[in-house]
Design an enzyme around this catalytic site. Structure first.
Site, PDB file in Angstrom:
ATOM      1  N   GLU A 116      -8.712  10.512  13.851  1.00 38.22           N
ATOM      2  CA  GLU A 116      -9.875  10.822  13.009  1.00 38.22           C
ATOM      3  C   GLU A 116     -10.972   9.765  13.163  1.00 38.22           C
ATOM      4  O   GLU A 116     -11.827   9.616  12.290  1.00 38.22           O
ATOM      5  CB  GLU A 116      -9.455  10.916  11.535  1.00 38.22           C
ATOM      6  N   HIS A 140      -8.289   8.030   4.405  1.00 45.79           N
ATOM      7  CA  HIS A 140      -7.860   9.421   4.357  1.00 45.79           C
ATOM      8  C   HIS A 140      -6.361   9.471   4.110  1.00 45.79           C
ATOM      9  O   HIS A 140      -5.586   8.795   4.798  1.00 45.79           O
ATOM     10  CB  HIS A 140      -8.186  10.138   5.674  1.00 45.79           C
ATOM     11  N   HIS A 142      -2.947  12.164   2.466  1.00 44.62           N
ATOM     12  CA  HIS A 142      -2.481  13.506   2.116  1.00 44.62           C
ATOM     13  C   HIS A 142      -1.965  13.487   0.671  1.00 44.62           C
ATOM     14  O   HIS A 142      -0.764  13.438   0.423  1.00 44.62           O
ATOM     15  CB  HIS A 142      -1.386  13.947   3.083  1.00 44.62           C
ATOM     16  N   GLU A 170     -11.516   8.252 -18.018  1.00 43.93           N
ATOM     17  CA  GLU A 170     -12.069   7.275 -17.086  1.00 43.93           C
ATOM     18  C   GLU A 170     -12.660   7.912 -15.829  1.00 43.93           C
ATOM     19  O   GLU A 170     -13.430   7.292 -15.110  1.00 43.93           O
ATOM     20  CB  GLU A 170     -10.988   6.273 -16.661  1.00 43.93           C
ATOM     21  N   HIS A 211      -5.468  19.916   3.004  1.00 45.91           N
ATOM     22  CA  HIS A 211      -5.219  18.815   3.932  1.00 45.91           C
ATOM     23  C   HIS A 211      -5.115  17.469   3.218  1.00 45.91           C
ATOM     24  O   HIS A 211      -4.174  16.727   3.438  1.00 45.91           O
ATOM     25  CB  HIS A 211      -6.338  18.785   4.972  1.00 45.91           C
TER      26      HIS A 211
END
Length: 275
Positions: A116, A140, A142, A170, A211
């Protein structure tokens, strides 16, 4: 200084391991990148190899020319970063056009930076511009509950933001700009990178449908904390929906306005619609 002794590398390793322990990185899932400060690069300069081959990034990020990044490796497991850091991650340098990179340290057993990388670098460029250089971390993961929500909530920024805000007081303080949603796209390519970078001009969080999540922040603590907060809010939604399909009470639009005033954050009115 040895690379592994530097504070920024230790912070990177800790964040990666925290994500693993949360259960966000099955197998080789997820990726993490950090735009290294000039003084940090100088502190480890003697350990960096400047003779590596240049490789194409797959896009052009001219604002990042000459920058150095600490990145996780493609196909590497987050669970191994803490025990085999030199095999699991790398320091890369970008060329003077922001079109190519070379590995200066790490990945000692071979490999490439995260698959990525295009998404990360395009979003680093966007966030560096929009934050005035403050944002340095792109993450990133999952995240289980957020992924689950992408199957049952409309894939709309305003819906996801409002539902997540309502689950914990919050949340509007932690991500006051809201959350963007990227519909399902093939990962690793330029299309998802472009779609995400458009959203990241406005948000610090983008959800990749079915994803995971993509977050940007100033440092490791703020970025991990942002993702952790969003995922915890999603967990509360999942638990609430498992008990009953509707809410007896919730935080109202006016409650949000009062919260924003007292905490001195601006909450966009587009998220404060009446249901």
């Amino acid at each position: 200084m040895r690379v592994l002794d530097s504070e920024f590398v230790q912070g990177f390793i800790r964040m990666a391991n925290d994500g693993w322990e949360q259960g966000w990185h099955e197998r080789n899932g997820g990726n993490l990148t950090y735009r290294i400060k000039k003084e940090e690069v100088e502190s480890v300069a003697e350990a960096l190899n400047k003779e590596g081959e240049w490789e194409a990034i797959g896009t052009s990020v001219p604002k990042l020319e000459g920058e150095y990044f600490l990145v996780t490796g493609s196909g590497k497991f987050f669970r191994n970063i803490i025990i085999k850091p030199e095999d699991s991650m790398a320091i890369i340098e970008l060329d003077d056009k922001g079109e190519n990179y070379r590995i200066c340290w790490g990945l000692v057993n071979g490999g490439r930076p995260t698959s990525e990388l295009t998404s990360h670098l395009m979003n680093h460029e966007v966030k560096m511009i929009s934050s005035g250089g403050k944002h340095r971390v792109i993450y990133h993961a999952h995240t289980t509950n957020v992924i689950a929500l992408t199957f049952i909530l409309p894939l709309e920024d305003k819906v996801f933001t409002r539902e997540l805000w309502e689950m914990a007081t919050e949340c509007p303080v932690v991500f006051p700009d809201g959350i963007g949603i990227v519909p399902w796209m093939v990962p690793g390519g330029r299309d998802i990178a472009v779609a995400t970078s458009e959203l990241m001009k406005e948000y610090d969080v983008a959800v990749w449908a079915h994803h995971g999540m993509f977050c940007s922040g100033e440092d490791f603590d703020f970025t991990f904390g942002l993702m952790h907060t969003v995922e915890k809010s999603a967990e509360i939604i999942i638990k609430m929906l498992s008990m009953r399909p509707d809410k007896l009470q919730t935080i109202t639009p006016q409650n949000f306005r009062d919260l924003g005033r007292d905490f001195k954050v601006t909450l966009p009115e587009k998220f404060l619609y009446e249901k």
